[in-house]
Design a protein around this motif. Structure first.
Motif, short mmCIF file in Angstrom:
data_model
loop_
_atom_site.label_atom_id
_atom_site.label_comp_id
_atom_site.label_asym_id
_atom_site.label_seq_id
_atom_site.Cartn_x
_atom_site.Cartn_y
_atom_site.Cartn_z
N HIS A 1 -0.80 0.58 10.82
CA HIS A 1 -1.52 -0.66 10.56
C HIS A 1 -2.14 -1.27 11.82
O HIS A 1 -2.88 -2.25 11.73
N VAL B 1 3.78 -7.04 12.68
CA VAL B 1 3.68 -8.20 11.80
C VAL B 1 5.05 -8.86 11.69
O VAL B 1 6.05 -8.20 11.40
N VAL C 1 4.27 -15.40 3.69
CA VAL C 1 3.35 -14.26 3.74
C VAL C 1 4.10 -13.01 4.18
O VAL C 1 3.91 -11.92 3.62
N HIS C 2 4.96 -13.14 5.17
CA HIS C 2 5.73 -11.99 5.64
C HIS C 2 6.63 -11.46 4.52
O HIS C 2 6.76 -10.25 4.33
N GLU D 1 6.04 -11.57 1.35
CA GLU D 1 5.18 -10.85 0.41
C GLU D 1 4.79 -9.48 0.96
O GLU D 1 4.76 -8.49 0.21
N ILE D 2 4.51 -9.42 2.25
CA ILE D 2 4.14 -8.14 2.87
C ILE D 2 5.30 -7.15 2.76
O ILE D 2 5.12 -5.98 2.41
N GLY E 1 5.92 -6.11 -0.83
CA GLY E 1 4.81 -5.25 -1.24
C GLY E 1 4.92 -3.85 -0.68
O GLY E 1 4.40 -2.89 -1.27
N ALA E 2 5.62 -3.72 0.44
CA ALA E 2 5.83 -2.40 1.06
C ALA E 2 7.07 -1.71 0.51
O ALA E 2 7.43 -0.62 0.98
#
Length: 286
Positions: A155, A159, A227-228, A230-231, A234-235
């Motif tokens: 990426h 993050v 947000v983190h 969700e990331i 999502g992974a």
């Protein structure tokens, strides 16, 4: 008297045993494991293997002997560790061990993030038990980050939601060397060591180190906690564990993993392994 490593086939446990075998005879070392087959290579080298399961307290009855020096490496089943550790503590008390060392977390009772809850509870159980203890309050492993190097490179970014917080990490081998020193040395009973790397670094600095090691531009993306989360989910990271990681980053932002006490370097008799060295090794393996 034997030196007993409970959790001897785990990532840290294997390194502790290897470190012990550089200074003591294999016949003095005992590996307490759940899976005997995984410990076969240790048995072949002369290490005594005792099979026990933290979830079955009756299996711990013969795990320890009077006078043993014991290292309990904290279990990996987050959310289940307090009863597991309690079973080990009870068995150690019943056996009459001479030393009970425990790998907790940097900050001990002052650590205020969720991953530290079970470590604080375990330390309290040990104190209440009357065992002759040594607390090894481990900071963050550098490998917690380098293990995810492939994702970072894919990426082009690190993050996190840790802000400008700093992390005084060290390698598992550094922490293993400290545990071995405490198990083989004298004067450590009743001590609580705050173990961390000599230098605290930020994730922006980590990204720069990865950039230098790979020749690629790697950025640090600081994102909001939600947000983190969700990331991560999502992974494919389970929601509960993702929330733990996000909470740790918030603790990093508060400075909870930045302590540089010097205890680790003093115990191992050398500087802790630099971040750049560990990153370079991980890049070479990638």
């Amino acid at each position: 008297m034997s030196i007993v490593v409970a959790g001897a086939t785990g990532e840290l446990g294997r390194l502790v045993v290897e470190e012990l075998l550089t200074t003591v005879d294999a016949g003095e070392v005992v590996a307490v494991v759940r899976d005997e087959e995984k410990a076969a290579p240790l048995a072949a080298r002369g290490v005594e293997v005792r099979v026990a399961d933290y979830d079955r307290p009756e299996s711990l009855k013969d795990a320890f002997r009077a006078g043993d020096r014991v290292l309990l490496i904290s279990g990996s089943a987050v959310g289940k560790r307090v009863p597991q550790h309690a079973a080990v503590i009870d068995a150690a008390v019943a056996a009459g061990v001479a030393q009970f060392a425990y790998t907790g977390v940097l900050g001990g009772p002052e650590a205020d993030f969720r991953l530290a809850d079970e470590h604080r509870a375990t330390e309290r159980l040990i104190l209440d038990s009357g065992l002759p203890y040594t607390f090894l309050r481990n900071g963050w492993y550098t490998e917690n980050y380098t293990a995810n190097l492939g994702q970072v490179l894919a990426h082009g970014a690190v993050v996190a939601n840790a802000g400008d917080g700093r992390i005084a990490s060290a390698t598992r081998a550094d922490f293993a060397a400290a545990a071995a020193a405490v198990l083989t040395g004298e004067g450590h009973l009743g001590a609580a060591y705050e173990l961390s790397g000599d230098v605290a670094w930020s994730l922006a600095e980590y990204a720069a180190v990865v950039s230098a090691a790979t020749g690629r531009e790697i950025a640090y993306r600081n994102v909001p906690a939600a947000v983190h989360q969700e990331i991560l989910t999502g992974a494919g990271v389970p929601e509960f564990f993702a929330s733990i990681l996000v909470d740790v980053d918030e603790a990093i932002a508060r400075g909870r993993l930045a302590l540089t006490s010097g205890d680790l370097a003093r115990l191992i008799g050398r500087p802790t392994t630099p971040l750049a060295e560990t990153v370079s090794a991980a890049v070479a393996r990638a």
